[in-house]
Design a protein around this motif. Structure first.
Motif, PDB file in Angstrom:
ATOM      1  N   ASN A 127       0.833  -1.192   0.000  1.00  0.00           N
ATOM      2  CA  ASN A 127       0.000   0.000   0.000  1.00  0.00           C
ATOM      3  C   ASN A 127       0.877   1.255   0.000  1.00  0.00           C
ATOM      4  OD1 ASN A 127       0.915   0.321   2.605  1.00  0.00           O
ATOM      5  ND2 ASN A 127      -1.005  -0.210   3.576  1.00  0.00           N
ATOM      6  N   ARG A 128       0.225   2.373  -0.169  1.00  0.00           N
ATOM      7  CA  ARG A 128       0.945   3.631  -0.342  1.00  0.00           C
ATOM      8  C   ARG A 128       1.763   4.021   0.886  1.00  0.00           C
ATOM      9  NH1 ARG A 128       0.934   8.114  -3.795  1.00  0.00           N
ATOM     10  NH2 ARG A 128      -0.489   7.153  -5.241  1.00  0.00           N
ATOM     11  N   GLN A 129       1.263   3.741   2.067  1.00  0.00           N
ATOM     12  CA  GLN A 129       2.003   4.110   3.279  1.00  0.00           C
ATOM     13  C   GLN A 129       3.310   3.337   3.389  1.00  0.00           C
ATOM     14  OE1 GLN A 129      -0.916   3.514   6.357  1.00  0.00           O
ATOM     15  NE2 GLN A 129      -1.327   5.710   6.480  1.00  0.00           N
ATOM     16  N   LYS A 130       3.289   2.059   3.041  1.00  0.00           N
ATOM     17  CA  LYS A 130       4.522   1.272   3.081  1.00  0.00           C
ATOM     18  C   LYS A 130       5.501   1.757   2.020  1.00  0.00           C
ATOM     19  CE  LYS A 130       2.573  -2.900   5.056  1.00  0.00           C
ATOM     20  NZ  LYS A 130       2.306  -4.331   4.855  1.00  0.00           N
ATOM     21  N   LEU A 131       4.983   2.163   0.865  1.00  0.00           N
ATOM     22  CA  LEU A 131       5.864   2.700  -0.177  1.00  0.00           C
ATOM     23  C   LEU A 131       6.485   4.023   0.253  1.00  0.00           C
ATOM     24  CD1 LEU A 131       3.746   1.820  -3.321  1.00  0.00           C
ATOM     25  CD2 LEU A 131       5.951   0.849  -2.695  1.00  0.00           C
ATOM     26  N   TYR A 132       5.697   4.873   0.913  1.00  0.00           N
ATOM     27  CA  TYR A 132       6.254   6.124   1.446  1.00  0.00           C
ATOM     28  C   TYR A 132       7.356   5.831   2.465  1.00  0.00           C
ATOM     29  CZ  TYR A 132       2.840   9.419  -0.514  1.00  0.00           C
ATOM     30  OH  TYR A 132       2.097  10.197  -1.353  1.00  0.00           O
ATOM     31  N   ALA A 133       7.120   4.849   3.326  1.00  0.00           N
ATOM     32  CA  ALA A 133       8.127   4.494   4.323  1.00  0.00           C
ATOM     33  C   ALA A 133       9.393   3.971   3.648  1.00  0.00           C
ATOM     34  CB  ALA A 133       7.560   3.449   5.283  1.00  0.00           C
ATOM     35  N   ALA A 134       9.222   3.145   2.616  1.00  0.00           N
ATOM     36  CA  ALA A 134      10.392   2.631   1.893  1.00  0.00           C
ATOM     37  C   ALA A 134      11.147   3.766   1.211  1.00  0.00           C
ATOM     38  CB  ALA A 134       9.955   1.592   0.868  1.00  0.00           C
ATOM     39  N   ALA A 135      10.411   4.728   0.649  1.00  0.00           N
ATOM     40  CA  ALA A 135      11.047   5.874  -0.004  1.00  0.00           C
ATOM     41  C   ALA A 135      11.783   6.742   1.010  1.00  0.00           C
ATOM     42  CB  ALA A 135      10.006   6.702  -0.752  1.00  0.00           C
ATOM     43  N   LEU A 136      11.301   6.777   2.229  1.00  0.00           N
ATOM     44  CA  LEU A 136      11.970   7.554   3.272  1.00  0.00           C
ATOM     45  C   LEU A 136      13.229   6.851   3.779  1.00  0.00           C
ATOM     46  CD1 LEU A 136      11.854   9.991   5.243  1.00  0.00           C
ATOM     47  CD2 LEU A 136      10.583   8.504   6.778  1.00  0.00           C
ATOM     48  N   VAL A 137      13.179   5.543   3.898  1.00  0.00           N
ATOM     49  CA  VAL A 137      14.283   4.773   4.461  1.00  0.00           C
ATOM     50  C   VAL A 137      15.406   4.570   3.445  1.00  0.00           C
ATOM     51  CG1 VAL A 137      14.892   2.493   5.372  1.00  0.00           C
ATOM     52  CG2 VAL A 137      12.867   3.662   6.194  1.00  0.00           C
ATOM     53  N   LEU A 165      20.765   1.771  -5.516  1.00  0.00           N
ATOM     54  CA  LEU A 165      19.880   2.825  -5.014  1.00  0.00           C
ATOM     55  C   LEU A 165      19.048   3.431  -6.139  1.00  0.00           C
ATOM     56  CD1 LEU A 165      22.269   4.620  -2.517  1.00  0.00           C
ATOM     57  CD2 LEU A 165      20.250   3.256  -1.954  1.00  0.00           C
ATOM     58  N   ILE A 166      19.639   3.614  -7.301  1.00  0.00           N
ATOM     59  CA  ILE A 166      18.903   4.159  -8.443  1.00  0.00           C
ATOM     60  C   ILE A 166      17.798   3.199  -8.866  1.00  0.00           C
ATOM     61  CG2 ILE A 166      19.092   4.740 -10.893  1.00  0.00           C
ATOM     62  CD1 ILE A 166      21.905   5.832 -10.250  1.00  0.00           C
ATOM     63  N   ILE A 167      18.121   1.915  -8.954  1.00  0.00           N
ATOM     64  CA  ILE A 167      17.124   0.930  -9.373  1.00  0.00           C
ATOM     65  C   ILE A 167      15.994   0.822  -8.346  1.00  0.00           C
ATOM     66  CG2 ILE A 167      16.770  -1.541  -9.775  1.00  0.00           C
ATOM     67  CD1 ILE A 167      19.590  -1.554 -11.065  1.00  0.00           C
ATOM     68  N   LEU A 168      16.346   0.761  -7.070  1.00  0.00           N
ATOM     69  CA  LEU A 168      15.312   0.674  -6.041  1.00  0.00           C
ATOM     70  C   LEU A 168      14.426   1.913  -5.998  1.00  0.00           C
ATOM     71  CD1 LEU A 168      17.224  -1.023  -3.099  1.00  0.00           C
ATOM     72  CD2 LEU A 168      15.350  -1.972  -4.440  1.00  0.00           C
ATOM     73  N   SER A 169      15.021   3.081  -6.166  1.00  0.00           N
ATOM     74  CA  SER A 169      14.211   4.302  -6.156  1.00  0.00           C
ATOM     75  C   SER A 169      13.285   4.360  -7.374  1.00  0.00           C
ATOM     76  CB  SER A 169      15.089   5.543  -6.080  1.00  0.00           C
ATOM     77  OG  SER A 169      15.909   5.644  -7.223  1.00  0.00           O
ATOM     78  N   ALA A 170      13.737   3.864  -8.517  1.00  0.00           N
ATOM     79  CA  ALA A 170      12.876   3.820  -9.697  1.00  0.00           C
ATOM     80  C   ALA A 170      11.719   2.852  -9.489  1.00  0.00           C
ATOM     81  CB  ALA A 170      13.690   3.429 -10.923  1.00  0.00           C
ATOM     82  N   LEU A 171      11.986   1.701  -8.871  1.00  0.00           N
ATOM     83  CA  LEU A 171      10.919   0.739  -8.593  1.00  0.00           C
ATOM     84  C   LEU A 171       9.899   1.302  -7.611  1.00  0.00           C
ATOM     85  CD1 LEU A 171      12.949  -2.584  -8.292  1.00  0.00           C
ATOM     86  CD2 LEU A 171      11.369  -1.944 -10.114  1.00  0.00           C
ATOM     87  N   ILE A 172      10.377   1.945  -6.563  1.00  0.00           N
ATOM     88  CA  ILE A 172       9.471   2.528  -5.574  1.00  0.00           C
ATOM     89  C   ILE A 172       8.645   3.643  -6.207  1.00  0.00           C
ATOM     90  CG2 ILE A 172       9.359   3.883  -3.450  1.00  0.00           C
ATOM     91  CD1 ILE A 172      11.755   2.238  -2.455  1.00  0.00           C
ATOM     92  N   ALA A 173       9.271   4.492  -7.004  1.00  0.00           N
ATOM     93  CA  ALA A 173       8.545   5.585  -7.644  1.00  0.00           C
ATOM     94  C   ALA A 173       7.486   5.047  -8.606  1.00  0.00           C
ATOM     95  CB  ALA A 173       9.512   6.496  -8.387  1.00  0.00           C
ATOM     96  N   GLY A 174       7.818   4.012  -9.356  1.00  0.00           N
ATOM     97  CA  GLY A 174       6.848   3.422 -10.268  1.00  0.00           C
ATOM     98  C   GLY A 174       5.655   2.833  -9.542  1.00  0.00           C
ATOM     99  N   ARG A 175       5.919   2.179  -8.418  1.00  0.00           N
ATOM    100  CA  ARG A 175       4.812   1.614  -7.649  1.00  0.00           C
ATOM    101  C   ARG A 175       3.997   2.686  -6.950  1.00  0.00           C
ATOM    102  NH1 ARG A 175       6.674  -4.129  -5.090  1.00  0.00           N
ATOM    103  NH2 ARG A 175       7.296  -5.074  -7.055  1.00  0.00           N
ATOM    104  N   LEU A 176       4.634   3.784  -6.548  1.00  0.00           N
ATOM    105  CA  LEU A 176       3.887   4.880  -5.928  1.00  0.00           C
ATOM    106  C   LEU A 176       2.902   5.496  -6.905  1.00  0.00           C
ATOM    107  CD1 LEU A 176       6.380   6.831  -3.665  1.00  0.00           C
ATOM    108  CD2 LEU A 176       4.158   5.970  -3.018  1.00  0.00           C
ATOM    109  N   VAL A 177       3.288   5.587  -8.163  1.00  0.00           N
ATOM    110  CA  VAL A 177       2.398   6.153  -9.173  1.00  0.00           C
ATOM    111  C   VAL A 177       1.173   5.255  -9.358  1.00  0.00           C
ATOM    112  CG1 VAL A 177       2.204   6.676 -11.637  1.00  0.00           C
ATOM    113  CG2 VAL A 177       4.215   7.398 -10.367  1.00  0.00           C
TER     114      VAL A 177
END
Length: 81
Positions: free
Chosen positions: A2-12, A52-64
């Motif tokens: 869910n979005r809250q877990k994705l926000y937490a992952a993006a923060l961490v 870090l670049i790959i993980l941030s791209a995956l998180i951003a894609g899932r957040l959208v």
């Protein structure tokens, strides 16, 4: 996820990235900073950076694509005079 877990992952993620790029972590891969051992540290730094670049791209894609957060319903009858 869910979005809250994705926000937490993006923060961490930047915090974990900063920890992985600290000098003691790099020294695990290149204990002697002279000669050919420096190549191990360089490979480590760029591998962490790429990860870090790959993980941030995956998180951003899932957040959208994630569902929006549930917002509390506002009762308009209470705010009207």
């Amino acid at each position: 996820m869910n979005r809250q877990k994705l926000y937490a992952a993006a923060l961490v993620l930047p915090i974990v990235g900063a920890f992985l790029l600290l000098s003691p972590m790099i020294r695990l891969f290149a204990p002697d900073q002279s000669g050919p051992d420096v190549a191990g540290a360089v490979v480590y730094v760029f591998a962490v950076w790429l990860g870090l670049i790959i993980l941030s791209a995956l998180i951003a894609g899932r957040l959208v694509k994630a569902e929006p957060l549930d917002e509390p319903a506002i009762d308009e009858s209470e705010s009207a005079p």
